[in-house]
Design a protein around this motif. Sequence first.
Motif, mmCIF file in Angstrom:
data_model
loop_
_atom_site.group_PDB
_atom_site.id
_atom_site.type_symbol
_atom_site.label_atom_id
_atom_site.label_comp_id
_atom_site.label_asym_id
_atom_site.label_seq_id
_atom_site.Cartn_x
_atom_site.Cartn_y
_atom_site.Cartn_z
ATOM 1 N N TYR A 58 0.835 -1.194 0.000
ATOM 2 C CA TYR A 58 0.000 0.000 0.000
ATOM 3 C C TYR A 58 0.871 1.246 0.000
ATOM 4 C CZ TYR A 58 -3.842 -3.084 1.143
ATOM 5 O OH TYR A 58 -4.771 -4.075 1.115
ATOM 6 N N ARG A 147 -13.960 9.099 8.656
ATOM 7 C CA ARG A 147 -13.640 8.108 7.637
ATOM 8 C C ARG A 147 -14.336 8.480 6.331
ATOM 9 N NH1 ARG A 147 -11.116 3.636 9.695
ATOM 10 N NH2 ARG A 147 -11.072 3.488 11.969
ATOM 11 N N ASN A 148 -14.449 7.520 5.435
ATOM 12 C CA ASN A 148 -15.006 7.794 4.114
ATOM 13 C C ASN A 148 -16.467 8.219 4.196
ATOM 14 O OD1 ASN A 148 -14.466 7.912 1.312
ATOM 15 N ND2 ASN A 148 -15.702 6.074 1.011
ATOM 16 N N ARG A 151 -16.622 11.883 4.297
ATOM 17 C CA ARG A 151 -16.387 12.454 2.959
ATOM 18 C C ARG A 151 -17.665 12.412 2.125
ATOM 19 N NH1 ARG A 151 -14.433 9.428 -1.634
ATOM 20 N NH2 ARG A 151 -13.752 10.845 -3.268
ATOM 21 N N ALA A 192 -9.731 11.956 -0.903
ATOM 22 C CA ALA A 192 -10.100 10.544 -0.756
ATOM 23 C C ALA A 192 -9.032 9.781 0.011
ATOM 24 C CB ALA A 192 -10.319 9.917 -2.135
ATOM 25 N N PHE A 195 -9.375 10.551 3.836
ATOM 26 C CA PHE A 195 -10.477 9.915 4.547
ATOM 27 C C PHE A 195 -10.390 8.383 4.523
ATOM 28 C CE2 PHE A 195 -12.382 14.089 3.625
ATOM 29 C CZ PHE A 195 -12.727 14.447 4.914
ATOM 30 N N GLN A 196 -9.660 7.824 3.578
ATOM 31 C CA GLN A 196 -9.534 6.373 3.491
ATOM 32 C C GLN A 196 -8.211 5.862 4.064
ATOM 33 O OE1 GLN A 196 -10.104 5.614 -0.667
ATOM 34 N NE2 GLN A 196 -12.264 6.137 -0.612
ATOM 35 N N ARG A 197 -7.463 6.739 4.741
ATOM 36 C CA ARG A 197 -6.175 6.326 5.283
ATOM 37 C C ARG A 197 -6.381 5.278 6.369
ATOM 38 N NH1 ARG A 197 -7.887 10.699 7.955
ATOM 39 N NH2 ARG A 197 -7.334 10.989 10.136
#
Length: 200
Positions: A58, A147-148, A151, A192, A195-197
Amino acid sequence: MSFGEPDNPYGKPQGQQPDQQPGYGQQPGQQPGYGYPQGQQPPGYGYPQAPPVQPYGYPAAPTQMPGGVKAARVMLWVISGFQILSGILAFAAMGTIDEAIDDAGAGSAEAEAFADLGKGVVAVVAVLTLIFAALSITLALKMKSGRNATRVCAIVYGAFATLIGVLALPLGIITMALGILIIVFVAKSDGAAWFQRPRH
């Protein structure tokens, strides 16, 4: 010219010891090292080096909030301020409706019903405005740790803010512009990634 002559460049060198022959001390039967000494790699050709990656392949997660997300957060605070002010003004307008009916001298039941209807509409608008202000404040607070889903909610909220701004033109042009910018900044790839970390 024979190959055995000492001045022959194509012949076997005469009088060299094994450590002086090409290959720099390699054992017989090994290939001589050409170009670079053992243990060194030539520089890469054609393609740049790949950036380092985190475990499991990743890419590195962002450690600081991107500038676009910070800007969207500020815009959410600004919109919430506008909405709180609009809600207060709407509640204040309810009193002016009664004053306008009294000044007109229309004390009939129809005038009272019309005034009550007007006050009801204004009260609904004021409450909705304050609810949207609370949602804007919540989203602004969640931008750092959300988190997502945060967003997605911010994008939907920006769409509603844009729609409300269009319906309230020309006064709603600021809300419309801020709503569009919130959508753009949060929907970008760096937003993105923020928020997706992964959370540890």
